[in-house]
Design an enzyme around this catalytic site. Structure first.
Site, PDB file in Angstrom:
ATOM      1  N   VAL A  80       3.708   1.197   2.564  1.00 46.54           N
ATOM      2  CA  VAL A  80       3.468   0.118   3.526  1.00 46.54           C
ATOM      3  C   VAL A  80       3.934  -1.198   2.900  1.00 46.54           C
ATOM      4  O   VAL A  80       3.581  -1.511   1.754  1.00 46.54           O
ATOM      5  CB  VAL A  80       1.980   0.033   3.911  1.00 46.54           C
ATOM      6  CG1 VAL A  80       1.760  -1.079   4.938  1.00 46.54           C
ATOM      7  CG2 VAL A  80       1.500   1.372   4.459  1.00 46.54           C
ATOM      8  N   GLY A 115       0.818  -1.211   0.000  1.00 49.50           N
ATOM      9  CA  GLY A 115       0.000   0.000   0.000  1.00 49.50           C
ATOM     10  C   GLY A 115       0.851   1.259   0.000  1.00 49.50           C
ATOM     11  O   GLY A 115       2.063   1.221   0.205  1.00 49.50           O
ATOM     12  N   ASP A 166      -8.431  12.436  10.724  1.00 49.44           N
ATOM     13  CA  ASP A 166      -8.229  11.958   9.348  1.00 49.44           C
ATOM     14  C   ASP A 166      -8.975  10.641   9.128  1.00 49.44           C
ATOM     15  O   ASP A 166      -8.431   9.678   8.574  1.00 49.44           O
ATOM     16  CB  ASP A 166      -6.738  11.787   9.060  1.00 49.44           C
ATOM     17  CG  ASP A 166      -6.434  11.793   7.555  1.00 49.44           C
ATOM     18  OD1 ASP A 166      -7.305  12.238   6.782  1.00 49.44           O
ATOM     19  OD2 ASP A 166      -5.341  11.370   7.162  1.00 49.44           O
TER      20      ASP A 166
END
Length: 649
Positions: free
Chosen positions: A344, A337, A455
């Site tokens: 990631v 990711g 977020d």
């Protein structure tokens, strides 16, 4: 020390700029100035040269205060804000004869002004002059009759029949209580008080004026002209300058006539090369200073972060070396990711557990996102909040966070992908929505310190193998006391499309945990309605169609909401319940939004107990996912493309 270095580097940059401006010789401009200033010019009946300028002669050829105004046959100038007629000019003796314009027609000007005063930096009085003293507005009894020489009357400043009196120098017979006094120098034509019996002689003296001698640049100009140069004036340095044909200006004289243009060119070339070498040296010094300053700053950031790590006393979170991180990820071989703060990778610990390793990219922040993440997650322990298993910090470029591995990745791929295999059942969606709500409730109320995420979005919700949701990515989180009703933040933080109105505009209310509620509402509204695989047909759609408003209007009139995947009555009840909760959460006024505890209660309660909230009057700005995907709301006549998800730090 950092501020001092910054000051010195700025000083060096300024010095380089000054060298560029002043060190390189202005060869081209010198010839133009020489041509313009080399000859005298005609102004009225006066022929003038340095230090005077005017008409077609530019200001660089004379002193700024010695402007001659040319009008027909008359030449005028101003000295200390009084206008004078220039009657003659003798360049050899450097003298001028000038007369006051307001007294050219006699002793009764239209308006009485001030006495004559010369600018002592520019002029001296000539050797022969007398001061004519004019008194105006004198009482009639000041004269004890009208037989005193010098007594006259005229209209002044609009008042008639006011007595006036003229005298030479400071006469003992000066009347008292006169309202105005004007001193005007004259040539020694009028010599005694008896001359005032006939005012024609006084008026002639005023018309003939008086002599002054200029003081500006005489010696310097003679030297310049003796070397075949043209005199000029440098207003920046307030000095006389010398313009030459074949070299730069700035000195008092030009080179001897034997100097050839080639020699002058070589001198100019040497000066130019020297200037560039000096500038290059300064630029190198500035670069070295900035690099040193950056290293000092990075060292300060590292010390700050290390002190934070020691103060946290992270007994359960293990610190790994960067070589350990490379080993567990097999040199970052399997990227799973890409987030707003870095990539990631999948990894494996020595005990066999799979982990997700987020390698933070280098940023301009002071390590805040790293410290936020560690400080926030290390305080949590909840089934719906991702667990931090370790971290690595070795300077600004080698930072990593190690989490438990979530096999199903982030929620966004199940929202934006349109493949049937990726579509989640409504019951699963309900469990995910409820799990996220419980996780946020825990962050807001379950910890000793309240954690505001700031977020919340699909990219930051991870799913394990059983689709249990876990909140992740606390880089923008804010820690505060549990009883704080509002928090103070600098600027705007969050992702466009999920940011609460009060975060980017304080006029909507105070920033608080209700800001997370808004982001949560926008996210679940998107989960059930605005999905890439959802084809919502809106018969009266326009290009401004906004999904929550469309849904609200249909709920308000009791119409059916047709969403993909809604098959059973249970699916219908789940979708309506989630939509109602989302509309409550995205209320523009923060006080009208429910707490996350109330959200959990509404989700776990019956559909019949939920009321329709007021319509949100502020729609969210367009959004775009970080993956670059797009989704659209299609209608019978058009399809609207919307981008989603830019993060604001």
């Amino acid at each position: 020390m950092v501020s001092q270095l910054h000051y010195h580097s700025s000083f060096l940059v300024s010095l380089a700029c000054l060298i560029i401006l002043f060190e390189i010789p202005p060869c081209l401009g010198s010839l133009e100035d020489y041509t313009a200033c080399n000859k005298q010019f005609k102004c009225g009946t006066i022929t003038a040269g340095f230090p005077f300028w005017g008409d077609y002669r530019p200001e660089s050829c004379g002193h700024p205060k010695l402007l001659l105004n040319c009008s027909g046959s008359n030449t005028t100038m101003e000295i200390m804000n009084i206008k004078y007629r220039v009657l003659s000019l003798n360049s050899g003796t450097q003298t001028l004869r000038i007369a006051r314009e307001d007294y050219l027609n006699g002793t009764c000007p239209s308006e009485v002004s001030s006495s004559t005063t010369l600018d002592d930096e520019l002029f001296d009085y000539g050797p022969d002059y007398r001061n004519l003293i004019l008194h105006y507005g004198c009482p009639a009894n000041s004269f004890l009759g009208t037989t005193i020489p010098g007594h006259f009357s005229c209209t002044i400043d609009g008042t008639t029949n006011r007595d006036a009196y003229a005298a030479l120098d400071e006469s003992a017979a000066t009347p008292y209580l006169c309202s105005k006094k004007v001193v005007v120098p004259i040539l020694p034509i009028v010599t005694s008080s008896q001359d005032f019996t006939n005012f024609s002689k006084v008026e002639e003296a005023l018309r003939r004026g008086f002599n002054v001698k200029r003081k500006v640049g005489s010696e310097e100009c003679n030297e310049c002209m003796g070397s075949n140069g043209a005199c000029g004036y440098d207003s920046s340095s307030n000095q006389t300058t010398c313009y030459c044909k074949d070299q730069s200006s700035g000195s008092r004289t030009c080179s001897p006539s034997g100097s050839s243009p080639l020699v002058n060119f070589r001198n100019a070339k040497f000066s130019l090369v020297f200037s560039f070498v000096l500038i290059f040296t300064i630029i190198v010094i500035v670069f070295i200073c900035k690099m040193f300053l950056r290293k000092v700053r990075l060292r300060e950031i590292d010390q700050h972060v290390e002190e934070f790590i020691r103060n946290q006393e992270l007994l359960v979170t293990k610190r790994y070396t960067y070589s350990d991180v490379k080993k567990m990820t097999k040199a970052f071989a399997d990227k799973v990711g890409q987030g707003g703060y870095g990539a990631v990778y999948q990894g494996q610990l020595e005990d066999g557990r799979l982990v997700a390793v987020k390698v933070l990219r280098e940023s301009k922040e002071n390590g805040d996102e790293f410290m936020n993440e560690v400080a926030s997650i290390s305080r949590t322990s909840h089934v719906n909040v991702v667990s931090l298993l370790g971290f690595s910090y070795h300077g600004k470029k080698k930072r990593a966070l190690i989490y438990e591995f979530m096999s199903n990745g982030s929620l966004d791929k199940f929202i934006y992908n349109k493949g049937p295999s990726d579509r989640l059942e409504w019951k699963t969606l309900y469990e995910i929505v409820t799990g996220i709500a419980r996780g946020l409730e825990y962050l807001h109320r379950g910890c000793s310190t309240r954690i505001l995420h700031f977020d919340i979005k699909p990219h930051n919700i991870l799913l394990d193998e059983n689709f249990c949701p876990k909140i992740s990515d606390f880089g923008l989180a804010k820690l505060c006391k549990r009883d704080d009703s509002a928090v103070s933040i600098i600027g705007t933080r969050g992702t466009i499309g999920y940011i609460a109105p009060e975060v980017f505009c304080r006029n909507f209310g105070k920033v608080s945990y209700k800001s997370d509620v808004y982001s949560y509402g926008m996210m679940i509204c998107e989960m059930v309605g605005i999905r890439k695989d959802t084809n919502v047909r809106i018969s009266d759609a326009t290009s401004e169609a906004y999904f929550p408003h469309y849904i609200y209007k249909r709920l308000e009139v009791g119409k059916e909401i047709r969403l993909d995947g809604v098959i059973t009555e249970e699916d219908e009840e789940i979708s309506r319940k989630i939509i109602l909760v989302s509309l409550w959460c995205i209320q523009t006024n923060p006080s009208e939004r429910p707490t996350m505890s109330k959200v959990v209660e509404m989700l776990e309660g019956s559909l019949q107990s939920l009321q329709l909230p007021p319509m949100p009057f502020l729609s969210s700005p367009p959004r775009s996912p970080t993956s670059g995907l797009h989704y659209s709301i299609s209608s019978s006549s058009k399809s609207q493309s919307i981008e989603k998800g830019t993060t604001i730090h």
